[in-house]
Scaffold this active site. Structure first.
Site, short mmCIF file in Angstrom:
data_model
loop_
_atom_site.label_atom_id
_atom_site.label_comp_id
_atom_site.label_asym_id
_atom_site.label_seq_id
_atom_site.Cartn_x
_atom_site.Cartn_y
_atom_site.Cartn_z
N ASP A 138 37.51 49.45 10.04
CA ASP A 138 38.97 49.53 9.98
C ASP A 138 39.47 50.95 9.78
OD1 ASP A 138 40.00 46.85 10.28
OD2 ASP A 138 38.82 46.39 8.50
N GLU A 149 44.67 35.51 13.08
CA GLU A 149 43.47 36.09 12.48
C GLU A 149 43.83 36.55 11.08
OE1 GLU A 149 40.15 39.47 13.65
OE2 GLU A 149 41.98 39.34 14.81
N TYR A 175 35.57 38.62 21.55
CA TYR A 175 36.52 39.60 21.04
C TYR A 175 36.17 40.94 21.69
CZ TYR A 175 39.41 41.78 17.31
OH TYR A 175 40.36 42.45 16.59
#
Lengths: 434, 284
Positions: free
Chosen positions: B73, B62, B187
């Protein structure tokens, strides 16, 4: 979907007041049922661009708000607290000396100020903070987070959290904490934790990102009181609806004061909450001109500005599609304004939409023009407006000479300027000595 | 738009990602999927590191495209994005670097990008260029199911799998819709939170893996918060088809970049060594 108000569409508006050359918006585009659509879209703007973790919380919030607005116990409690705690309704004040200042030999526009500066905590921000705190209580969330730029939304949130016994964490850019030290102290005095954000540009954009990260992490226990008509759906609608009381009162007060709707509404726009609150109940009355004023900072041509609608391109920031200051690669750019509350590279999606459909106009004024206007309002009306608000006043210089005598203009005096006195002193100190 | 068959689409219409997971599932193995930020500290180092990770046994890789406002993040990857942007990294340069690796990099590559840089380039253009550069899939962390509906067919037309994310807060009815719409793999975000190294995995992840796998044949990869060999093994034991390791690897690379010279060789070697350790743990 539940709405907060019923437009008094039977009122007579003056239809000829639309700006010359402004495209006539299609009435279908202005109906509240498409602002936003059930999917949270305002035309090509809005939406929900957030991590999946938040999607259930956004759905929960939308449902809780719809149920609350339909619950007389909620609306009567909100109304009661707006009256007894916030101090509403705020006056619609006739600014006679400012009116005289812009008068020409044949006359000129009449200027009215919607006195949101007289609210508890000194700005319009408390309307939304109070409403959302009541929603947090309904949803059983005991912890509240918020972002703040100038500190006004942070202070409003800290205030209502103290009032209801909610834990409060406010994210604020380190640079803004320096510029707005007084508000940092006010928040701490009210029992809030002020969390400095040093990432990126250390201003409102980064504080908002950090607040969203906190929410992603603590979403099951925490409500995020977002402070502008920005962010993912339902926030732009939710925040607007809590601020719509500004326009609802102004509408009633105009009818009482001069027997008809106003011709022009004028407000500053950073994220755009005070402007949206004033505009919202008038959007379908196309005879009422809606004008938002952005921060041109050191001048739009210098690149150091926050004039998002004037200069931005479509993009995604903080969960919504809207106009955005960004570089050629889609990286979000730093905004610049003397006013911490306007120092934001995005803007609420409904403003982008109202511009798109030709319903609202947007202009931009520089730091210097805002400072000049701030002094003028102080000297003529005995009112120190916030630096944000001073941007709206500054546009009167351009606007008033174009308006026919007797044009009724309402300026949203969104906040008081005590918090800005240090900033203003830095810039004007020499001119005021002696 | 021309739906030119891309080299990502293997014979029989399966994509490179689907083919890789099929092969691993047949072997009873859990995919190891490292994440790194393109351009941190520079793109030459990224290129060398991609090959080192392939050599050390990565099954998929990734690759993050740096963005100024990465909402999903934590501090480690935020800092990596800042370093990459400061070094002048752009989506165009990342794709050019990948184009230069065609023929050498055969591990399926998933691009991780936020919505705005993607929309800024245009969904059609971005997908076409990414596929031409050899990417096999796309993860967009701020594009939930509702907003992904437009992008998914555009990506599929050029052979790119648009991978969707499921979170611990996702209700099961919604989880089923996401699993049905996700391409390549689903995911599974293992924490309510942003990316970053965590001391322990939340125990509810095991149940979520089982729930997702019962919903259909799409493989499930777990990411956000896997900080080392033990957690990767735990994810495998819960039945996941893949384990994604991001912040932990990015930290190792950052340490190597600041402590040794020359940077490119040091970072690539450190990343390869770290991944080999994970590989060994997963295969034992």
């Amino acid at each position: 979907m539940t709405r907060t108000f019923s437009p008094l569409s039977s009122d007579s508006a003056t239809p000829e007041a639309a700006a010359p050359g402004t495209p006539r918006p299609d009435p279908a585009d202005l109906q509240v049922s498409v602002r936003p659509t059930p999917q949270g879209r305002f035309g090509r703007f809005g939406g929900q661009y957030v991590p999946e973790t938040l999607m259930p919380a956004l759905a929960e919030l939308e449902q809780a708000a719809a149920e609350a607005w339909a619950d007389p116990a909620f609306t009567s409690r909100l109304d009661h607290l707006l009256r007894t705690y916030v101090g509403r309704p705020t006056p619609l004040y006739e600014a006679e000396r400012l009116t005289a200042h812009y008068a020409r030999p044949e006359g000129g526009p009449r200027l009215w100020l919607k006195r949101e500066d007289l609210n508890h905590t000194g700005a319009h921000k408390i309307n939304n903070a109070l409403g959302q705190a009541l929603l947090a209580l309904r949803m059983g969330k005991k912890r509240v987070i918020a972002e703040t730029g100038a500190g006004q939304h942070g202070v409003a949130t800290a205030t209502v959290c103290a009032r209801f016994g909610l834990e409060c964490v406010v994210y604020m850019g380190a640079e803004d904490m320096r510029r707005q030290a007084l508000n940092v102290f006010r928040m701490r005095l009210l029992g809030a934790t002020v969390q400095p954000v040093t990432a990126g540009t250390a201003t409102l954009k980064d504080a908002t990102s950090e607040a969203i990260r906190d929410w992603v992490t603590n979403v099951e226990s925490t409500h995020y009181i977002l402070g502008s008509v920005a962010g993912p759906h339902p926030y732009p609608m939710l925040v607007r609806d809590f601020h719509a009381v500004i326009g609802q009162e102004a509408r009633r007060q105009c009818l009482e004061a001069f027997g008809r709707l106003p011709d022009v509404l004028l407000a500053c726009v950073g994220g755009g909450s005070n402007a949206m609150g004033l505009f919202h109940p008038f959007v379908e009355d196309t005879g009422v001109r809606l004008i938002g004023v952005e921060a041109a900072g050191e001048g739009v041509a210098t690149g150091r500005h926050a004039a998002t609608i004037t200069e931005g391109r479509i993009g995604v920031l903080h969960g919504a599609m809207s106009l955005l200051l960004q570089d050629g690669e889609g990286q979000v750019q730093e905004a610049h304004s003397i006013s911490a509350g306007l120092d934001y590279p995005g803007v609420g999606p409904e403003h982008s939409y109202l511009r798109d459909v030709g319903r609202a106009e947007y202009a931009a004024v520089t730091d210097d023009e805002a400072l000049t206007a701030l002094r003028l309002v102080c000297e003529l009306e005995g009112i120190i407006p916030a630096l944000e608000t001073a941007h709206a006043f500054a546009w009167l210089e351009q606007l008033c000479p174009t308006l026919a005598p007797g044009t009724e203009v309402v300026v949203n005096l969104s906040g008081r300027g005590d918090k800005d006195v240090n900033t203003v002193a830095d810039r004007l100190g020499d001119q005021l000595s002696g | 738009m021309s739906a030119t068959p891309s080299s990502n689409v293997a014979a029989g219409g399966t994509t490179a990602i689907q083919a890789r997971f099929s092969k691993l599932q047949a072997q009873g193995r859990c995919a190891l999927m490292p994440f790194l930020m393109a351009g941190d500290p520079d793109l030459a180092t990224t290129a060398a590191t991609l090959l080192a990770l392939q050599e050390a046994g990565a099954d998929l890789i990734e690759l993050g495209i740096p963005y100024s406002d990465p909402l999903a993040d934590g501090p480690v990857i935020q800092a990596a994005a800042s370093r990459a942007l400061a070094a002048g990294t752009t989506p165009g340069k990342v794709l050019a670097m990948l184009t230069g690796l065609r023929g050498q990099l055969t591990t399926p590559l998933v691009l991780f990008t936020y919505s705005n840089p993607l929309l800024n380039r245009g969904m059609d253009t971005f997908c076409r260029e990414a596929a031409a550069a050899g990417a096999a899939g796309l993860v967009v962390p701020d594009l939930p199911l509702e907003e992904a509906e437009r992008l998914s067919p555009i990506a599929a037309a050029v052979g790119l799998d648009l991978v969707l994310l499921v979170a611990p807060t996702t209700p099961s009815e919604r989880m089923a819709r996401i699993a049905a719409a996700s391409r390549g793999f689903t995911y599974l975000v293992s924490v309510t939170g942003v990316t970053g190294v965590r001391v322990a995995m939340e125990s509810r992840v095991g149940g979520l893996v089982q729930q997702l796998k019962a919903m259909g044949p799409t493989p499930v990869a777990v990411g956000f918060g896997i900080s080392g060999p033990e957690q990767a093994r735990q994810v495998r034991d819960w039945g996941a088809d893949g384990a994604i390791v991001g912040s932990a690897l990015v930290k190792v690379m950052a340490a190597a970049a600041s402590s040794e010279a020359p940077v490119t060789a040091a970072v690539a070697a450190a990343a390869g060594t770290y991944l080999a350790g994970l590989r060994q743990a997963l295969d034992s």
